[in-house]
Design a protein around this motif. Structure first.
Motif, mmCIF file in Angstrom:
data_model
loop_
_atom_site.group_PDB
_atom_site.id
_atom_site.type_symbol
_atom_site.label_atom_id
_atom_site.label_comp_id
_atom_site.label_asym_id
_atom_site.label_seq_id
_atom_site.Cartn_x
_atom_site.Cartn_y
_atom_site.Cartn_z
ATOM 1 N N HIS A 107 0.869 -1.181 0.000
ATOM 2 C CA HIS A 107 0.000 0.000 0.000
ATOM 3 C C HIS A 107 0.902 1.225 0.000
ATOM 4 O O HIS A 107 2.115 1.104 0.175
ATOM 5 C CB HIS A 107 -0.983 -0.017 1.165
ATOM 6 N N PHE A 108 0.317 2.398 -0.189
ATOM 7 C CA PHE A 108 1.123 3.585 -0.476
ATOM 8 C C PHE A 108 1.509 4.400 0.754
ATOM 9 O O PHE A 108 1.790 5.582 0.634
ATOM 10 C CB PHE A 108 0.410 4.448 -1.526
ATOM 11 N N ALA A 130 -5.759 0.794 -4.976
ATOM 12 C CA ALA A 130 -4.843 1.620 -4.189
ATOM 13 C C ALA A 130 -4.351 2.799 -5.027
ATOM 14 O O ALA A 130 -4.327 3.937 -4.558
ATOM 15 C CB ALA A 130 -3.666 0.776 -3.712
ATOM 16 N N TYR A 131 -3.996 2.527 -6.277
ATOM 17 C CA TYR A 131 -3.446 3.596 -7.119
ATOM 18 C C TYR A 131 -4.510 4.628 -7.499
ATOM 19 O O TYR A 131 -4.220 5.818 -7.583
ATOM 20 C CB TYR A 131 -2.774 3.014 -8.361
ATOM 21 N N GLN A 132 -5.738 4.132 -7.688
ATOM 22 C CA GLN A 132 -6.850 5.061 -7.977
ATOM 23 C C GLN A 132 -6.989 6.072 -6.845
ATOM 24 O O GLN A 132 -7.124 7.274 -7.075
ATOM 25 C CB GLN A 132 -8.168 4.288 -8.080
ATOM 26 N N GLN A 133 -6.904 5.578 -5.601
ATOM 27 C CA GLN A 133 -7.034 6.479 -4.450
ATOM 28 C C GLN A 133 -5.880 7.481 -4.403
ATOM 29 O O GLN A 133 -6.088 8.661 -4.111
ATOM 30 C CB GLN A 133 -7.095 5.668 -3.153
ATOM 31 N N VAL A 134 -4.681 6.995 -4.715
ATOM 32 C CA VAL A 134 -3.508 7.880 -4.743
ATOM 33 C C VAL A 134 -3.746 9.027 -5.726
ATOM 34 O O VAL A 134 -3.415 10.181 -5.464
ATOM 35 C CB VAL A 134 -2.243 7.085 -5.134
ATOM 36 N N LYS A 141 -5.839 15.933 2.620
ATOM 37 C CA LYS A 141 -6.635 14.702 2.518
ATOM 38 C C LYS A 141 -5.716 13.499 2.237
ATOM 39 O O LYS A 141 -5.863 12.428 2.824
ATOM 40 C CB LYS A 141 -7.656 14.877 1.389
ATOM 41 N N ALA A 142 -4.769 13.690 1.307
ATOM 42 C CA ALA A 142 -3.830 12.610 0.978
ATOM 43 C C ALA A 142 -2.976 12.276 2.196
ATOM 44 O O ALA A 142 -2.821 11.102 2.552
ATOM 45 C CB ALA A 142 -2.942 13.022 -0.196
ATOM 46 N N VAL A 143 -2.445 13.303 2.856
ATOM 47 C CA VAL A 143 -1.584 13.073 4.027
ATOM 48 C C VAL A 143 -2.368 12.354 5.124
ATOM 49 O O VAL A 143 -1.849 11.448 5.776
ATOM 50 C CB VAL A 143 -1.001 14.409 4.570
ATOM 51 N N SER A 144 -3.646 12.718 5.284
ATOM 52 C CA SER A 144 -4.455 12.085 6.332
ATOM 53 C C SER A 144 -4.666 10.605 6.036
ATOM 54 O O SER A 144 -4.965 9.825 6.926
ATOM 55 C CB SER A 144 -5.799 12.798 6.483
ATOM 56 N N LYS A 145 -4.505 10.210 4.786
ATOM 57 C CA LYS A 145 -4.603 8.778 4.434
ATOM 58 C C LYS A 145 -3.212 8.158 4.250
ATOM 59 O O LYS A 145 -3.062 7.079 3.678
ATOM 60 C CB LYS A 145 -5.430 8.606 3.151
ATOM 61 N N GLY A 146 -2.177 8.870 4.708
ATOM 62 C CA GLY A 146 -0.825 8.322 4.697
ATOM 63 C C GLY A 146 -0.129 8.378 3.349
ATOM 64 O O GLY A 146 0.861 7.692 3.119
ATOM 65 N N ILE A 147 -0.665 9.202 2.428
ATOM 66 C CA ILE A 147 -0.102 9.237 1.070
ATOM 67 C C ILE A 147 0.718 10.514 0.859
ATOM 68 O O ILE A 147 0.209 11.623 1.040
ATOM 69 C CB ILE A 147 -1.225 9.146 0.008
ATOM 70 N N ILE A 148 1.983 10.337 0.490
ATOM 71 C CA ILE A 148 2.863 11.469 0.185
ATOM 72 C C ILE A 148 3.291 11.332 -1.275
ATOM 73 O O ILE A 148 4.107 10.475 -1.616
ATOM 74 C CB ILE A 148 4.086 11.468 1.133
ATOM 75 N N HIS A 196 -6.965 -1.474 6.441
ATOM 76 C CA HIS A 196 -5.956 -0.507 6.877
ATOM 77 C C HIS A 196 -5.727 0.541 5.785
ATOM 78 O O HIS A 196 -5.656 1.735 6.054
ATOM 79 C CB HIS A 196 -4.659 -1.249 7.215
ATOM 80 N N ALA A 197 -5.599 0.058 4.559
ATOM 81 C CA ALA A 197 -5.469 0.963 3.412
ATOM 82 C C ALA A 197 -6.227 0.362 2.237
ATOM 83 O O ALA A 197 -6.425 -0.858 2.169
ATOM 84 C CB ALA A 197 -3.991 1.142 3.038
ATOM 85 N N LYS A 198 -6.635 1.218 1.331
ATOM 86 C CA LYS A 198 -7.404 0.747 0.171
ATOM 87 C C LYS A 198 -6.557 -0.196 -0.682
ATOM 88 O O LYS A 198 -5.409 0.100 -0.990
ATOM 89 C CB LYS A 198 -7.878 1.945 -0.653
ATOM 90 N N GLY A 199 -7.140 -1.356 -1.030
ATOM 91 C CA GLY A 199 -6.456 -2.313 -1.900
ATOM 92 C C GLY A 199 -5.148 -2.835 -1.327
ATOM 93 O O GLY A 199 -4.236 -3.180 -2.087
#
Ligand SMILES: [Zn+2]
Length: 280
Positions: A107-108, A130-134, A141-148, A196-199
């Motif tokens: 996951h990302f 997972a990549y769609q969500q990224v 919003k991205a940071v709140s889902k752990g994505i940088i 925990h995370a999408k996909g």
């Protein structure tokens, strides 16, 4: 090129962050706990050197210098020893970073993908979900889902292959977990472990004398998983789906119970670190 006819699986850890233990275990947790960033090297004959996640790299600090990404560094300050970087661990094994053919991304979240940029020749495999969500999320919003986003190489889109599309076969096992067969392999399957995370992905590897279920962040701690202790509700916002998270744990438990000799490992559990140091 990978020698031999058997798949070789090894686990390593690249860095860690610290968090309050009561986040992992709201009942017994005291003080701080370390989240080690464990990843795997899977050497597959006729395919090559495959990484499953990469752990931390210095890129994490570079990418979290400015806001809103800096929130991530505040929440989970990272520590990484130079010789614990994935590329340096691999070099010690005689594998150059340019000899990594694929990186499978569970996951990302930053603790799983910080070293993607180090593997210039690798193709990436992840879940399309997972990549769609990224791609959909940006800013806070991205940071709140752990994505940088800065941790994702600029040419990622040209190098990624989605497991849903490249799988030889997609099926749901008798425990309700979606499994993907890939690269024509019989004894290594990618598992879909949402919540925990999408996909989110994990894998199941079976070989004579080896039966490993790497369940990534489906739980953070083996004891909590065994005793039905869920993380603190404060992480609910950060998780993709709490319901899926709870359901995935139940499915893993029934799989583990029914499959004799299975060893379940979670990326950040201290017991995983003990397991891998015994293996090396
Ligand atoms: Zn993680």
């Amino acid at each position: 090129m990978v020698q031999g006819t058997e798949i070789k699986l090894s686990f390593y850890a690249s860095g860690y962050c610290e968090a309050h233990a009561r986040i992992v275990d709201p009942i017994h947790g005291k003080g701080k706990t370390k989240f080690h960033a464990v990843w795997a090297l899977i050497q597959i004959p006729n395919v090559g050197n495959v990484l499953f996640d990469t752990g931390y790299s210095d890129e994490f600090n570079t990418a979290t210098q400015s806001f809103p990404n800096r929130f991530y560094r505040w929440a989970t300050p990272m520590k990484l020893n130079e010789n614990h970087k994935a590329k340096n661990i691999l070099k010690e094994q005689g594998i150059d970073s340019t000899d990594i053919n694929y990186v499978i991304i569970s996951h990302f979240h930053a603790d799983h993908i910080s070293a993607l940029v180090d593997f210039q020749n690798a193709k990436f495999i992840c879940s399309e979900l997972a990549y769609q969500q990224v791609q959909e999320l940006s800013g806070v919003k991205a940071v709140s889902k752990g994505i940088i986003h800065k941790l994702i190489p600029p040419d990622f889109g040209e190098r990624v292959e989605f497991i849903e599309q490249i799988a030889d076969k997609k099926s749901v096992n008798k425990y309700g977990i979606t499994e993907f067969s890939f690269f024509g392999l019989k004894n290594l399957k990618i598992l879909l472990l949402p919540g925990h995370a999408k996909g989110m992905l994990g894998f199941h590897f079976t070989n004579p004398g080896k039966n490993i279920l790497f369940a990534t962040d489906a739980s953070w701690d083996l004891n909590c998983y065994r005793n039905g202790i869920l993380p603190s509700k404060v992480v609910k916002l950060f998780f993709d789906s709490w319901n899926d998270f709870v359901t995935t744990i139940e499915k893993l438990k029934s799989m583990e119970k029914a499959e004799e000799g299975i060893t379940i490992l979670f990326t950040h559990c201290p017991k995983t670190l003990t397991f891998i140091s015994n293996e090396i």
